[in-house]
Design an enzyme around this catalytic site. Sequence first.
Site, PDB file in Angstrom:
ATOM      1  N   THR A  77       3.300  -2.153  -2.481  1.00 21.04           N
ATOM      2  CA  THR A  77       3.725  -2.709  -1.198  1.00 21.04           C
ATOM      3  C   THR A  77       5.192  -2.410  -0.934  1.00 21.04           C
ATOM      4  O   THR A  77       5.635  -2.418   0.219  1.00 21.04           O
ATOM      5  CB  THR A  77       3.482  -4.229  -1.168  1.00 21.04           C
ATOM      6  N   HIS A 123       5.960  -0.184 -16.818  1.00 18.78           N
ATOM      7  CA  HIS A 123       5.972   0.921 -17.776  1.00 18.78           C
ATOM      8  C   HIS A 123       6.321   0.453 -19.178  1.00 18.78           C
ATOM      9  O   HIS A 123       5.819   1.018 -20.158  1.00 18.78           O
ATOM     10  CB  HIS A 123       6.948   2.005 -17.313  1.00 18.78           C
ATOM     11  N   ASP A 134       4.236   2.421   1.116  1.00 16.10           N
ATOM     12  CA  ASP A 134       3.560   1.730   2.213  1.00 16.10           C
ATOM     13  C   ASP A 134       4.216   2.191   3.500  1.00 16.10           C
ATOM     14  O   ASP A 134       5.349   1.812   3.805  1.00 16.10           O
ATOM     15  CB  ASP A 134       3.682   0.213   2.040  1.00 16.10           C
TER      16      ASP A 134
END
Length: 315
Positions: free
Chosen positions: A173, A47, A224
């Site tokens: 992930t 960001h 995930d």
Amino acid sequence: MGSRSELQVGFYSDKCPFAEATVEAAVVDAAVVNPRVAPILLRLHFHDCFVEGCDGSILITTGVQDAEISASAHQGVMGFDVIAKAKAAIEAQCPGVVSCADIVAIAARDAVALAGGPTYEVETGRRDGRLSSANMAWRMPQFHDSVHTLRLKFFEKGLTEADLVLLSGGAHTIGTTACFFVRDRLYAFMGTNTSDPTISPALLPSLERQCPKDGSPMDRLLLDQVTGERFDVQSLINIKNGLSVLPSDSILYDNNITKSVVDFYSVDKSSFAEDFAVAMIKMGRIDVNTGTEGEIRQVCETVNPMFLLYLQSAE
């Protein structure tokens, strides 16, 4: 903005030799208290770099109106306390030498390694930006963007479709997301009263249990759902199999180019970690301040006093 060629590995070797070790210690300490710190710091770096470049501007929270962090695109971004702790420890050793922007980049690398991801050398030498405005975040990639829009936003930063897949879908992930970001996929897809048909029937009931229609939008779930506590290529395999959680991940399989990248890593799993590290290094070069540009902030949450006085006098 400075050239990426002005960044270098070991920039602080002589000026502040224990800088990187100090950041690592702060990250490890934070992980003891909060196991979620790895994805938090990874997201913070992403960001920061996508708004006005990797200049630490996202950290500025005092002395300005409508600070960058207040932008809706930055909702849920955290990790400021870890950066502040590392900065304070470094300032005690080497005052005025190490930028907040570099600390963010180093912390992200250490966080990835802590989660079982690749280790890589971080190029340093960034200087801190002086401007912070929520308006600057309007081109931040967002969860509801189309794949076309995401590609354009990455292209604008000099990043490719492969970088998009690695830094967006691949980075997921690890970490969690709020139900707010997936509710439309579950209950109001494309303005209907149904769920996204690309969600695997094996996953949908679980997502509905974790994010019930009348539940809190701030309830959290793993990005995930298969191996969410471990850094691996599973998040990209999930995209291929209809098991991704965020809409911005699932749509990466709707475009022929990004689909081919997802398919490649789903087969050649050994390349994922190495290529992810390369993409992180590449992202860390976006529109950096170097040389005499910007400043080395004394405290990451505010610009240095003399510049702050200048801003106030100009109002």
